[in-house]
Design a protein around this motif. Structure first.
Motif, mmCIF file in Angstrom:
data_model
loop_
_atom_site.group_PDB
_atom_site.id
_atom_site.type_symbol
_atom_site.label_atom_id
_atom_site.label_comp_id
_atom_site.label_asym_id
_atom_site.label_seq_id
_atom_site.Cartn_x
_atom_site.Cartn_y
_atom_site.Cartn_z
ATOM 1 N N MET A 24 -80.210 -43.365 24.471
ATOM 2 C CA MET A 24 -80.154 -42.547 23.265
ATOM 3 C C MET A 24 -81.093 -41.349 23.383
ATOM 4 O O MET A 24 -80.731 -40.227 23.003
ATOM 5 N N ALA A 25 -82.273 -41.569 23.905
ATOM 6 C CA ALA A 25 -83.237 -40.479 24.063
ATOM 7 C C ALA A 25 -82.664 -39.365 24.930
ATOM 8 O O ALA A 25 -82.853 -38.170 24.651
ATOM 9 N N THR A 26 -81.957 -39.746 25.983
ATOM 10 C CA THR A 26 -81.343 -38.755 26.862
ATOM 11 C C THR A 26 -80.323 -37.913 26.110
ATOM 12 O O THR A 26 -80.299 -36.677 26.240
ATOM 13 N N GLU A 27 -79.457 -38.549 25.326
ATOM 14 C CA GLU A 27 -78.443 -37.815 24.578
ATOM 15 C C GLU A 27 -79.075 -36.874 23.557
ATOM 16 O O GLU A 27 -78.614 -35.742 23.364
ATOM 17 N N LEU A 28 -80.124 -37.328 22.898
ATOM 18 C CA LEU A 28 -80.811 -36.481 21.921
ATOM 19 C C LEU A 28 -81.446 -35.271 22.594
ATOM 20 O O LEU A 28 -81.381 -34.151 22.081
ATOM 21 N N ARG A 56 -80.516 -33.821 25.299
ATOM 22 C CA ARG A 56 -79.457 -32.900 25.721
ATOM 23 C C ARG A 56 -78.992 -32.016 24.585
ATOM 24 O O ARG A 56 -78.437 -30.939 24.812
ATOM 25 N N ARG A 57 -79.222 -32.466 23.346
ATOM 26 C CA ARG A 57 -78.895 -31.641 22.174
ATOM 27 C C ARG A 57 -80.038 -30.698 21.814
ATOM 28 O O ARG A 57 -79.938 -29.960 20.836
ATOM 29 N N GLY A 58 -81.119 -30.764 22.545
ATOM 30 C CA GLY A 58 -82.237 -29.851 22.313
ATOM 31 C C GLY A 58 -83.394 -30.426 21.531
ATOM 32 O O GLY A 58 -84.361 -29.715 21.243
ATOM 33 N N ALA A 59 -83.333 -31.715 21.156
ATOM 34 C CA ALA A 59 -84.402 -32.319 20.360
ATOM 35 C C ALA A 59 -85.625 -32.622 21.209
ATOM 36 O O ALA A 59 -85.525 -32.846 22.426
ATOM 37 N N HIS A 60 -86.773 -32.638 20.546
ATOM 38 C CA HIS A 60 -87.964 -33.226 21.163
ATOM 39 C C HIS A 60 -87.962 -34.686 20.725
ATOM 40 O O HIS A 60 -88.033 -34.983 19.539
ATOM 41 N N VAL A 61 -87.856 -35.581 21.676
ATOM 42 C CA VAL A 61 -87.637 -36.998 21.383
ATOM 43 C C VAL A 61 -88.894 -37.814 21.656
ATOM 44 O O VAL A 61 -89.534 -37.663 22.711
ATOM 45 N N VAL A 62 -89.230 -38.657 20.708
ATOM 46 C CA VAL A 62 -90.276 -39.654 20.904
ATOM 47 C C VAL A 62 -89.586 -41.006 20.984
ATOM 48 O O VAL A 62 -89.044 -41.487 19.991
ATOM 49 N N GLY A 63 -89.553 -41.600 22.172
ATOM 50 C CA GLY A 63 -88.937 -42.902 22.357
ATOM 51 C C GLY A 63 -90.011 -43.972 22.395
ATOM 52 O O GLY A 63 -90.954 -43.873 23.186
ATOM 53 N N VAL A 64 -89.876 -44.973 21.541
ATOM 54 C CA VAL A 64 -90.868 -46.048 21.489
ATOM 55 C C VAL A 64 -90.156 -47.386 21.581
ATOM 56 O O VAL A 64 -89.079 -47.571 21.017
ATOM 57 N N ASP A 65 -90.740 -48.297 22.332
ATOM 58 C CA ASP A 65 -90.182 -49.644 22.451
ATOM 59 C C ASP A 65 -91.316 -50.642 22.585
ATOM 60 O O ASP A 65 -92.363 -50.334 23.183
ATOM 61 N N ILE A 66 -91.113 -51.833 22.039
ATOM 62 C CA ILE A 66 -92.140 -52.859 22.069
ATOM 63 C C ILE A 66 -92.349 -53.399 23.473
ATOM 64 O O ILE A 66 -93.380 -53.999 23.778
ATOM 65 N N SER A 67 -91.381 -53.172 24.378
ATOM 66 C CA SER A 67 -91.444 -53.704 25.735
ATOM 67 C C SER A 67 -91.929 -52.659 26.742
ATOM 68 O O SER A 67 -91.203 -51.697 27.037
ATOM 69 N N PRO A 68 -93.110 -52.825 27.312
ATOM 70 C CA PRO A 68 -93.569 -51.897 28.364
ATOM 71 C C PRO A 68 -92.636 -51.878 29.570
ATOM 72 O O PRO A 68 -92.482 -50.838 30.218
ATOM 73 N N GLN A 69 -92.000 -53.012 29.860
ATOM 74 C CA GLN A 69 -91.085 -53.059 31.007
ATOM 75 C C GLN A 69 -89.890 -52.133 30.783
ATOM 76 O O GLN A 69 -89.481 -51.393 31.689
ATOM 77 N N LEU A 70 -89.314 -52.171 29.607
ATOM 78 C CA LEU A 70 -88.176 -51.299 29.317
ATOM 79 C C LEU A 70 -88.588 -49.833 29.277
ATOM 80 O O LEU A 70 -87.835 -48.959 29.712
ATOM 81 N N LEU A 81 -85.105 -41.172 33.367
ATOM 82 C CA LEU A 81 -85.003 -39.886 32.681
ATOM 83 C C LEU A 81 -84.748 -38.744 33.671
ATOM 84 O O LEU A 81 -85.430 -38.617 34.686
ATOM 85 N N ASP A 82 -83.757 -37.943 33.362
ATOM 86 C CA ASP A 82 -83.446 -36.756 34.160
ATOM 87 C C ASP A 82 -84.668 -35.847 34.180
ATOM 88 O O ASP A 82 -85.181 -35.473 33.120
ATOM 89 N N PRO A 83 -85.156 -35.462 35.369
ATOM 90 C CA PRO A 83 -86.338 -34.585 35.433
ATOM 91 C C PRO A 83 -86.184 -33.302 34.631
ATOM 92 O O PRO A 83 -87.175 -32.758 34.125
ATOM 93 N N ASP A 84 -84.948 -32.818 34.501
ATOM 94 C CA ASP A 84 -84.722 -31.592 33.743
ATOM 95 C C ASP A 84 -84.992 -31.778 32.248
ATOM 96 O O ASP A 84 -85.149 -30.797 31.518
ATOM 97 N N LEU A 85 -85.028 -33.035 31.802
ATOM 98 C CA LEU A 85 -85.266 -33.314 30.384
ATOM 99 C C LEU A 85 -86.693 -33.782 30.115
ATOM 100 O O LEU A 85 -87.031 -34.104 28.974
#
Length: 222
Positions: free
Chosen positions: A73-77, A79-93, A101-105
């Protein structure tokens, strides 16, 4: 510890120690079983449905991906130009998300391991929580949405497990067994009842059913 805290810790243990490899494979392009393929297809459809509730052009917007998992989801956001903060309870994920993550993003996305309600994450224009609230009871979801809504200017789009006969039977059976060493179980919800615990306006967006994947998309606005 609260019900929310206990469930959050159980979810962290499950995804960080038990299901990491399974989840990594499911969210990749690798070949999987037909059953898991239907889950993958369902998640793709749900992601598209949730994204349809946000503007196509998110340039300048700050968006929270709450329970970002491996980062699709973060990748798709981004690509739309958003600044994305992705948070997950799992450090592994989170580690998998960073590697994928695409280096360009890279300049558009920041990943954090931790609690989705942490005030230190800041304020947002939009927030999305795809299948990251499905293990919580209605009052806990209401509290999470309330906390996020105070830091979200526009809308919060999230999913819950709907109260279908299949999921209700599965949930009822799960309550018969101890949960200390087993995976967390989805808690089915009726959106009308859930709305009583969520301040503001809660709207049904749509349901996706694909094999063993069943999820309902809701949208909250203050």
């Amino acid at each position: 510890m609260s019900d929310y805290g206990l469930t959050r810790d159980r979810v962290e243990t499950y995804f960080d120690r038990t299901a990491t490899q399974t989840w990594e494979r499911l969210t990749s392009s690798d070949k999987v079983s037909r059953i898991r393929e239907t889950v993958r297809e369902g998640r793709d459809r749900m992601r598209a449905l949730m994204l349809s509730r946000l503007p196509a052009d998110l340039t300048g917007a700050r968006v929270l991906d709450a329970g970002c998992g491996t980062g699709a989801m973060a990748t798709e956001l981004a690509r739309r130009g958003a600044h994305v903060v992705g948070v997950d309870i799992s450090p592994q994920l989170i580690g998998i998300a960073r590697r994928r993550l695409d280096p360009d993003l890279a300049g558009f996305v920041e990943f954090h391991a931790g609690d989705m309600t942490d005030p230190a994450l800041g304020r947002f224009d939009h927030a999305l929580a795809m299948d990251s609230l499905i293990y919580y009871r209605d009052r806990d979801i209401g509290q999470i949405i309330d906390e996020l809504s105070h830091r979200c200017a526009r809308n919060i789009v999230f999913t819950v497990a709907p109260r279908t006969p299949f999921l209700m039977a599965f949930w009822s059976m799960g309550k018969l067994f101890p949960r200390s060493d087993r995976s967390p179980v989805m808690v089915p919800h009726d959106p009308r009842r859930l709305a009583r615990h969520c301040p503001g306006q809660l709207h049904r967006v749509g349901r996706v059913s694909s094999g063993f994947y069943i999820s309902e998309c809701l949208e909250h606005r203050r």
